[in-house]
Design a protein around this motif. Sequence first.
Motif, mmCIF file in Angstrom:
data_model
loop_
_atom_site.group_PDB
_atom_site.id
_atom_site.type_symbol
_atom_site.label_atom_id
_atom_site.label_comp_id
_atom_site.label_asym_id
_atom_site.label_seq_id
_atom_site.Cartn_x
_atom_site.Cartn_y
_atom_site.Cartn_z
ATOM 1 N N TYR A 229 0.827 -1.203 0.000
ATOM 2 C CA TYR A 229 0.000 0.000 0.000
ATOM 3 C C TYR A 229 0.868 1.262 0.000
ATOM 4 C CZ TYR A 229 -4.054 2.886 1.273
ATOM 5 O OH TYR A 229 -5.070 3.821 1.284
ATOM 6 N N THR A 232 2.486 1.655 -3.533
ATOM 7 C CA THR A 232 1.708 1.742 -4.768
ATOM 8 C C THR A 232 0.400 2.513 -4.677
ATOM 9 O OG1 THR A 232 0.539 -0.348 -4.304
ATOM 10 C CG2 THR A 232 2.638 -0.492 -5.496
ATOM 11 N N LYS A 233 -0.137 2.780 -3.471
ATOM 12 C CA LYS A 233 -1.481 3.335 -3.408
ATOM 13 C C LYS A 233 -1.612 4.610 -2.576
ATOM 14 C CE LYS A 233 -4.015 -0.968 -4.210
ATOM 15 N NZ LYS A 233 -5.059 -1.894 -3.703
ATOM 16 N N ASP A 406 -7.573 7.215 4.137
ATOM 17 C CA ASP A 406 -6.911 6.596 2.996
ATOM 18 C C ASP A 406 -5.425 6.950 2.911
ATOM 19 O OD1 ASP A 406 -7.160 9.252 2.222
ATOM 20 O OD2 ASP A 406 -7.775 8.785 0.164
ATOM 21 N N ALA A 412 -4.773 -0.254 4.655
ATOM 22 C CA ALA A 412 -4.517 -1.456 3.865
ATOM 23 C C ALA A 412 -4.957 -2.715 4.582
ATOM 24 C CB ALA A 412 -3.029 -1.550 3.520
#
Length: 486
Positions: A229, A232-233, A406, A412
């Motif tokens: 996480y 990449t996010k 988030d 995650a």
Amino acid sequence: MRSGLKRNGAGLAVGGLLGAWLLACGGSATEGMSALEQGTAPPTQVSVDLSSADIRTRLEAIDGLVILSEVEANGFRFFTMDFEQPVDHLRPWGPRFPQRVTLMHRSVEAPMVLDTEGSTIYAEPVPAEPTDLIQGNQLTVEHRFFGSSRPAGALDWRKLTVWQSAADAHRLVEVFKPLYGGRWLSTGVFKGGTAALAHRFFFPNDVHATVTYAAHHNRGLHDARHGRYVLTKVGDAACRQQLASLQYAALTRRDELLPLMNGYDAQGFTFGVLGKDRALEFGIIEAPFVFWQFYGAAGTCDALPSPEGSAEELFGFFSYVSMMEFSFSDQALEASAPLYYQGATQLGGPGYAEVHLLPLLRYAGEHIPTRFPPGGVRKTYEPWTLGLVESWTRFEAKRVLLVYGDLSPWAASAFSTTPGNDAYRVIADDSIGFYGTLGSLPEPQRSFLLGRLSEWADAPVQLPTGGAALRLQGASDAHLKAYRAR
């Protein structure tokens, strides 16, 4: 087994599977299950009617409760106290220890919020968000074996379990409920949120509802979901790349940064357990996780240093974010030994991303709870206790609200809920999911969730405005600063 795990088909399947696992393996979750029937140490009873007496008089009448101080602050009478707890709730006649608790008293008619801490208590009178929203009282509990809440002499680490901690909270609820007749709710942030969920799981009748913030949830000693996480996010791609570039630059220039670790010597910090080289590497590895956990919502990406900056600038960044002197020094490791023991035995650990740095790492794979103190203590990891809590939140939990952001790596691995059970999970946009998140949600989500909170508390929700809103933001910032400094 808990009958609550058998109320629907999904719960039956998961509960049956985990139950079979428990029967095969045993462990501290079984300890907790048997204790649901046996009960914990009986609460102290007050022998005279003090229902109309001042709250301090009523508190002083509780055996085992010692009032250390009382001040007026933020509209509360704020008490700092020690409450005598058994080291082992299954053997209440044995050794005891003083557990530090604080009480923010508004009125005996107002709802009560039980705030379970995951480590040391925050000593200042700072209310949690649910307490402010429902204008309630707050009883805050320091986690056993942290801070001053520890027995005299050598610790029996086997008594540092999820269930024993939940039993601590249970005894406090039994003692304080006769004083506060309003609705009881529980809350907690980070590891304290996990403690609140575990307490509710083991003792479902203690509180009516639970609201947690960024509750920790790990599957295993190194939960890879967090690393993926963070890489990449979380946040935006440019900021993630900047953080990775800073890590790469610091490890490439390790020989320039390592001598700067000597600056901690003058402050009295030593690194005999890990060594300065390993401590520096661990600090670099975990920096993106810590950055997003605490600073993601503050717009700090624009203030990141350049990977081409001086060694002092690079070291200053990682020293500030990872707080290596308060994380990896001998002094910090001794104070954090209970945290690492719980991670090594029941709670697991987050997975810090290493794959993008592997060619530069000297201690790859070592940043896991079992690598840290306490030394010379048996640590056997068992996943079933948290697995049972996870299945309960997913399928059985009622009147639960799980708040995440988030921008937090904990999103995650967020616990799940079933809305049909009047249980909800929110992952707020552009947020780290800390105290203050509920009041900042967009409509209609905010009104719906605050309406559920109001019904659970049997009290109106009051959104702060003007000066009150600033005070609430200040309280949230104070909470975050306190957790950051642990």
